[in-house]
Design a protein around this motif. Sequence first.
Motif, short mmCIF file in Angstrom:
data_model
loop_
_atom_site.label_atom_id
_atom_site.label_comp_id
_atom_site.label_asym_id
_atom_site.label_seq_id
_atom_site.Cartn_x
_atom_site.Cartn_y
_atom_site.Cartn_z
N LEU A 33 0.82 -0.90 -0.14
CA LEU A 33 -0.19 0.00 0.19
C LEU A 33 0.91 1.38 0.17
CD1 LEU A 33 -2.45 -1.10 2.80
CD2 LEU A 33 -2.76 -1.24 0.23
N ASP A 34 0.81 2.45 -1.04
CA ASP A 34 1.84 3.26 -1.18
C ASP A 34 1.26 4.37 -0.86
OD1 ASP A 34 -0.10 3.50 -3.08
OD2 ASP A 34 1.21 3.98 -4.81
N PHE A 35 0.04 4.23 0.09
CA PHE A 35 -0.37 5.83 0.79
C PHE A 35 0.04 6.16 2.11
CE2 PHE A 35 -3.80 2.51 1.11
CZ PHE A 35 -3.76 2.54 2.51
N GLY A 36 1.05 5.39 2.35
CA GLY A 36 1.56 5.65 3.73
C GLY A 36 3.14 5.22 3.82
N MET A 37 3.67 5.36 5.17
CA MET A 37 4.65 4.65 5.59
C MET A 37 4.51 3.79 6.96
SD MET A 37 7.18 8.10 5.19
CE MET A 37 6.08 9.08 6.15
N ALA A 38 5.34 2.83 7.10
CA ALA A 38 5.40 2.12 8.23
C ALA A 38 7.01 2.02 8.80
CB ALA A 38 4.87 0.46 8.14
N VAL A 39 7.11 2.60 9.83
CA VAL A 39 8.83 2.36 10.62
C VAL A 39 8.68 1.66 11.83
CG1 VAL A 39 10.54 3.82 11.28
CG2 VAL A 39 9.05 4.64 9.32
N MET A 41 9.99 1.13 15.32
CA MET A 41 10.91 1.89 16.37
C MET A 41 10.82 0.91 17.43
SD MET A 41 10.21 5.65 15.14
CE MET A 41 10.68 6.32 16.61
N SER A 42 12.16 0.45 17.77
CA SER A 42 12.35 -0.49 18.98
C SER A 42 11.30 -1.87 18.40
CB SER A 42 12.16 0.02 20.30
OG SER A 42 13.02 0.97 20.45
N LYS A 43 10.60 -1.99 19.58
CA LYS A 43 9.48 -3.12 19.13
C LYS A 43 8.22 -2.72 18.55
CE LYS A 43 11.43 -5.76 23.17
NZ LYS A 43 11.08 -6.13 24.40
N HIS A 44 7.86 -1.57 18.39
CA HIS A 44 6.58 -0.93 17.93
C HIS A 44 6.75 -0.47 16.41
CE1 HIS A 44 4.86 -1.91 21.80
NE2 HIS A 44 5.87 -1.34 22.35
N TRP A 45 5.58 -0.52 15.90
CA TRP A 45 5.71 -0.02 14.42
C TRP A 45 4.94 1.40 14.79
CZ3 TRP A 45 7.57 -1.75 9.87
CH2 TRP A 45 7.87 -3.13 9.97
N THR A 46 5.03 2.48 14.00
CA THR A 46 4.68 3.71 13.82
C THR A 46 4.07 3.83 12.23
OG1 THR A 46 5.79 4.65 15.48
CG2 THR A 46 4.84 6.14 13.98
N TYR A 47 2.91 4.21 12.25
CA TYR A 47 2.30 4.29 10.89
C TYR A 47 1.99 6.02 10.39
CZ TYR A 47 1.90 -0.56 11.55
OH TYR A 47 1.90 -1.77 11.85
N VAL A 48 2.22 6.31 9.33
CA VAL A 48 1.89 7.71 8.95
C VAL A 48 1.32 7.69 7.48
CG1 VAL A 48 2.71 9.89 8.19
CG2 VAL A 48 3.79 8.89 10.15
N ILE A 49 -0.07 8.01 7.48
CA ILE A 49 -0.85 8.20 6.37
C ILE A 49 -1.23 9.66 6.27
CG2 ILE A 49 -2.87 7.20 5.19
CD1 ILE A 49 -2.65 4.86 7.21
N THR A 50 -1.02 10.20 5.14
CA THR A 50 -1.50 11.72 4.71
C THR A 50 -2.67 11.62 4.11
OG1 THR A 50 -0.25 11.98 2.93
CG2 THR A 50 1.08 12.59 5.07
N LYS A 51 -3.31 12.51 4.14
CA LYS A 51 -4.80 12.53 3.52
C LYS A 51 -4.88 12.76 1.95
CE LYS A 51 -7.53 14.65 7.41
NZ LYS A 51 -8.25 15.62 7.81
#
Length: 63
Positions: A33-39, A41-51
Amino acid sequence: MSEKENRISVEQAAKLLGASPQFVRIGLRQGILDFGMAVKMSKHWTYVITKQKFEASTGIKVG
C-alpha cells in the motif's frame, strides 16, 4: 493545516477501504500500500498516512 490534521489513522484508512486495520498495517509494512509509511521503532511500528497521499492513491475522498 497542521501536521496532525493532515494525517488519518490506520483505523480511518481501513474503514474507508472496507478492510481491516491489520490489512492496512501489513500492507504498509510490506510496501504494498503506497499511501503511507510504516517504521519499526524498537519493538513497535509507527504508521503515517497523509490525507493527500491516501486520496491520490485510492481515489477515495477523506471527509
